[in-house]
Motif scaffolding. Structure first.
Motif, PDB file in Angstrom:
ATOM      1  N   VAL A  14       0.820  -1.205   0.000  1.00 31.34           N
ATOM      2  CA  VAL A  14       0.000   0.000   0.000  1.00 31.34           C
ATOM      3  C   VAL A  14       0.852   1.252   0.000  1.00 31.34           C
ATOM      4  O   VAL A  14       0.574   2.214  -0.712  1.00 31.34           O
ATOM      5  CB  VAL A  14      -0.963  -0.002   1.219  1.00 31.34           C
ATOM      6  N   THR A  15       1.907   1.260   0.790  1.00 29.45           N
ATOM      7  CA  THR A  15       2.718   2.464   0.922  1.00 29.45           C
ATOM      8  C   THR A  15       3.801   2.567  -0.147  1.00 29.45           C
ATOM      9  O   THR A  15       4.453   3.587  -0.272  1.00 29.45           O
ATOM     10  CB  THR A  15       3.377   2.530   2.312  1.00 29.45           C
ATOM     11  N   LEU A  21       2.837  -3.699  -5.024  1.00 30.22           N
ATOM     12  CA  LEU A  21       1.462  -3.465  -5.453  1.00 30.22           C
ATOM     13  C   LEU A  21       1.413  -3.439  -6.973  1.00 30.22           C
ATOM     14  O   LEU A  21       2.107  -2.661  -7.617  1.00 30.22           O
ATOM     15  CB  LEU A  21       0.972  -2.133  -4.877  1.00 30.22           C
ATOM     16  N   SER A  26      -8.478   0.322 -13.798  1.00 26.84           N
ATOM     17  CA  SER A  26      -9.449   1.120 -13.065  1.00 26.84           C
ATOM     18  C   SER A  26     -10.809   0.435 -13.082  1.00 26.84           C
ATOM     19  O   SER A  26     -11.072  -0.444 -13.895  1.00 26.84           O
ATOM     20  CB  SER A  26      -9.550   2.520 -13.676  1.00 26.84           C
ATOM     21  N   ARG A  58     -11.362  -7.451   4.287  1.00 26.61           N
ATOM     22  CA  ARG A  58     -10.977  -6.161   3.746  1.00 26.61           C
ATOM     23  C   ARG A  58     -10.483  -5.279   4.878  1.00 26.61           C
ATOM     24  O   ARG A  58     -10.877  -5.435   6.027  1.00 26.61           O
ATOM     25  CB  ARG A  58     -12.129  -5.502   3.004  1.00 26.61           C
ATOM     26  N   TYR A  60      -8.749  -1.086   5.666  1.00 24.96           N
ATOM     27  CA  TYR A  60      -8.646   0.289   5.170  1.00 24.96           C
ATOM     28  C   TYR A  60      -7.377   0.915   5.721  1.00 24.96           C
ATOM     29  O   TYR A  60      -7.085   0.811   6.915  1.00 24.96           O
ATOM     30  CB  TYR A  60      -9.869   1.088   5.617  1.00 24.96           C
ATOM     31  N   HIS A  61      -6.609   1.549   4.856  1.00 26.92           N
ATOM     32  CA  HIS A  61      -5.375   2.227   5.240  1.00 26.92           C
ATOM     33  C   HIS A  61      -5.630   3.732   5.160  1.00 26.92           C
ATOM     34  O   HIS A  61      -5.633   4.309   4.067  1.00 26.92           O
ATOM     35  CB  HIS A  61      -4.239   1.804   4.297  1.00 26.92           C
ATOM     36  N   THR A  64      -3.386   6.486   3.165  1.00 27.99           N
ATOM     37  CA  THR A  64      -3.415   6.518   1.703  1.00 27.99           C
ATOM     38  C   THR A  64      -4.831   6.501   1.149  1.00 27.99           C
ATOM     39  O   THR A  64      -5.030   6.700  -0.048  1.00 27.99           O
ATOM     40  CB  THR A  64      -2.658   5.307   1.118  1.00 27.99           C
ATOM     41  N   CYS A  66      -6.650   3.861   0.935  1.00 25.37           N
ATOM     42  CA  CYS A  66      -6.775   2.614   0.171  1.00 25.37           C
ATOM     43  C   CYS A  66      -7.563   1.559   0.933  1.00 25.37           C
ATOM     44  O   CYS A  66      -7.368   1.378   2.127  1.00 25.37           O
ATOM     45  CB  CYS A  66      -5.390   2.041  -0.146  1.00 25.37           C
ATOM     46  N   VAL A  67      -8.426   0.866   0.212  1.00 27.24           N
ATOM     47  CA  VAL A  67      -9.103  -0.310   0.737  1.00 27.24           C
ATOM     48  C   VAL A  67      -8.335  -1.516   0.219  1.00 27.24           C
ATOM     49  O   VAL A  67      -8.046  -1.615  -0.967  1.00 27.24           O
ATOM     50  CB  VAL A  67     -10.574  -0.370   0.273  1.00 27.24           C
ATOM     51  N   VAL A  68      -8.009  -2.433   1.117  1.00 27.65           N
ATOM     52  CA  VAL A  68      -7.259  -3.636   0.768  1.00 27.65           C
ATOM     53  C   VAL A  68      -8.189  -4.826   0.923  1.00 27.65           C
ATOM     54  O   VAL A  68      -8.848  -4.974   1.948  1.00 27.65           O
ATOM     55  CB  VAL A  68      -6.032  -3.804   1.692  1.00 27.65           C
TER      56      VAL A  68
END
Length: 82
Positions: A14-15, A21, A26, A58, A60-61, A64, A66-68
């Motif tokens: 994510v980072t 990643l 899209s 799932r 969430y970060h 950022t 972002c949903v993982v």
């Protein structure tokens, strides 16, 4: 994969710490009866044997936004092993 290793791998992805990643293209959010959905790439669904009703973890970060989503059933993103 050990729990701490899984968490570290996700966070690094994510980072961007190790470029793990991969871009998956899209997608557009879809809405149905007040619930919002995001489609998964077909190749990933097939590779992990996912089907209708498959449970997915799932996370969430917030830094950022972002949903993982974890597609593997052998990795628990949140349960700690002590």
């Amino acid at each position: 994969m050990a729990q701490i290793e899984a968490e570290r791998a996700v966070l690094q992805s994510v980072t961007g710490d190790d470029n793990a990643l991969s871009p998956e293209g899209s997608a557009k959010v879809q809405e149905r009866r007040g619930t919002y959905y995001l489609a998964l790439p077909l190749a990933k669904v097939q590779a992990h044997g996912l089907g209708q009703g498959a449970p997915l973890q799932r996370g969430y970060h917030p830094e950022t936004g972002c949903v993982v989503v974890c597609l593997r059933d052998d990795v628990d993103l949140f349960e700690r092993e002590f």
